[in-house]
Design a protein around this motif. Structure first.
Motif, PDB file in Angstrom:
ATOM      1  N   ALA A 134       6.911  11.599  -1.958  1.00 51.56           N
ATOM      2  CA  ALA A 134       6.986  12.219  -0.796  1.00 51.56           C
ATOM      3  C   ALA A 134       6.406  11.856   0.435  1.00 51.56           C
ATOM      4  O   ALA A 134       6.854  11.409   2.009  1.00 51.56           O
ATOM      5  CB  ALA A 134       6.385  13.943  -0.412  1.00 51.56           C
ATOM      6  N   VAL A 135       5.065  11.689   0.358  1.00 52.09           N
ATOM      7  CA  VAL A 135       4.772  10.437   2.034  1.00 52.09           C
ATOM      8  C   VAL A 135       5.830   9.357   1.963  1.00 52.09           C
ATOM      9  O   VAL A 135       6.009   8.689   3.310  1.00 52.09           O
ATOM     10  CB  VAL A 135       3.298  10.291   1.589  1.00 52.09           C
ATOM     11  N   ARG A 136       5.815   8.196   0.928  1.00 47.99           N
ATOM     12  CA  ARG A 136       7.034   7.169   0.866  1.00 47.99           C
ATOM     13  C   ARG A 136       8.291   7.599   1.474  1.00 47.99           C
ATOM     14  O   ARG A 136       8.590   6.634   2.495  1.00 47.99           O
ATOM     15  CB  ARG A 136       7.013   6.323  -0.257  1.00 47.99           C
ATOM     16  N   VAL A 171       0.604  -1.280   0.211  1.00 43.76           N
ATOM     17  CA  VAL A 171       0.405   0.031  -0.520  1.00 43.76           C
ATOM     18  C   VAL A 171       0.812   1.009  -0.142  1.00 43.76           C
ATOM     19  O   VAL A 171       0.661   2.358  -1.278  1.00 43.76           O
ATOM     20  CB  VAL A 171      -0.927  -0.279   1.355  1.00 43.76           C
ATOM     21  N   VAL A 172       1.485   1.244   0.734  1.00 43.81           N
ATOM     22  CA  VAL A 172       3.439   2.144   1.214  1.00 43.81           C
ATOM     23  C   VAL A 172       3.263   2.659  -0.671  1.00 43.81           C
ATOM     24  O   VAL A 172       3.520   3.768  -1.016  1.00 43.81           O
ATOM     25  CB  VAL A 172       3.957   1.978   2.142  1.00 43.81           C
ATOM     26  N   ALA A 173       4.342   1.496  -1.311  1.00 51.22           N
ATOM     27  CA  ALA A 173       4.035   1.690  -2.027  1.00 51.22           C
ATOM     28  C   ALA A 173       3.732   3.006  -3.890  1.00 51.22           C
ATOM     29  O   ALA A 173       4.279   3.290  -4.574  1.00 51.22           O
ATOM     30  CB  ALA A 173       5.152   0.241  -3.455  1.00 51.22           C
ATOM     31  N   GLY A 174       1.747   2.516  -3.358  1.00 53.08           N
ATOM     32  CA  GLY A 174       1.208   3.430  -4.507  1.00 53.08           C
ATOM     33  C   GLY A 174       0.880   4.687  -3.558  1.00 53.08           C
ATOM     34  O   GLY A 174       0.570   5.354  -4.157  1.00 53.08           O
ATOM     35  N   LEU A 175       1.827   5.053  -2.485  1.00 51.27           N
ATOM     36  CA  LEU A 175       1.568   6.651  -2.016  1.00 51.27           C
ATOM     37  C   LEU A 175       2.503   7.527  -2.833  1.00 51.27           C
ATOM     38  O   LEU A 175       2.589   7.164  -3.171  1.00 51.27           O
ATOM     39  CB  LEU A 175       1.576   6.602  -0.418  1.00 51.27           C
ATOM     40  N   PRO A 176       2.331   8.350  -2.773  1.00 49.61           N
ATOM     41  CA  PRO A 176       2.896   9.868  -3.121  1.00 49.61           C
ATOM     42  C   PRO A 176       4.757   9.449  -2.175  1.00 49.61           C
ATOM     43  O   PRO A 176       4.728   9.672  -1.741  1.00 49.61           O
ATOM     44  CB  PRO A 176       2.336  11.326  -3.235  1.00 49.61           C
ATOM     45  N   ARG A 236       9.350   6.018   4.791  1.00 50.30           N
ATOM     46  CA  ARG A 236      10.164   5.367   5.028  1.00 50.30           C
ATOM     47  C   ARG A 236      11.176   5.159   6.255  1.00 50.30           C
ATOM     48  O   ARG A 236      12.177   4.687   7.153  1.00 50.30           O
ATOM     49  CB  ARG A 236      11.020   5.358   3.795  1.00 50.30           C
ATOM     50  N   LEU A 237      11.814   7.255   6.321  1.00 53.81           N
ATOM     51  CA  LEU A 237      11.867   8.263   7.632  1.00 53.81           C
ATOM     52  C   LEU A 237      11.666   6.916   9.107  1.00 53.81           C
ATOM     53  O   LEU A 237      12.589   6.688   9.644  1.00 53.81           O
ATOM     54  CB  LEU A 237      12.049   9.006   7.272  1.00 53.81           C
TER      55      LEU A 237
END
Length: 122
Positions: free
Chosen positions: A112-114, A105-110, A118-119
């Motif tokens: 900057a959000v990813r 799901v995270v892979a499909g986010l913009p 990740r941080l």
């Protein structure tokens, strides 16, 4: 893993929220408003289950490997698996499945959000 342990694990992932968007007995876990897991209570003497997003080839492999893993219930069966929480899938494997769903799901986010997520994960 118990449903409570799975819930606690999912909520440890960055920016995860939960609610009962589909009604009582079905906890929906979201990252940035996007669903990555649906945990359903045991109803009418049945077994609790969790529905998770999954890469299609891996989804098929997991279905072959574990009898408790089947096509997603009420979702796209190519991209989602439903796992019966009957103690036949080892806890480390369940945690990997939850993380994989979250990451899909995270892979499909913009971007900057990813990057922010990740941080936060480190």
């Amino acid at each position: 893993m118990t449903p409570e342990e799975l819930s606690d694990f999912a909520l440890e992932l960055p920016s995860t929220t939960d609610d009962e968007a589909f009604g009582p007995g079905a906890t929906v876990f979201k990252v940035e408003g996007k669903v990555f897991a649906i945990l359903q209570d045991a109803t009418h003497g049945g077994t609790a289950q969790i529905t998770l997003k999954c890469e299609p080839d891996l989804a098929l492999h997991l279905r072959d490997q574990y009898p408790a893993v089947g096509p997603g219930y009420h979702v796209n069966k190519r991209h989602w698996n439903t796992v019966l929480l009957d103690s036949t899938v080892p806890a480390p494997e369940l945690r990997e499945m939850v993380e994989h769903s979250y990451e899909r799901v995270v892979a499909g986010l913009p971007k900057a959000v990813r990057e922010r997520l990740r941080l936060q994960r480190g």
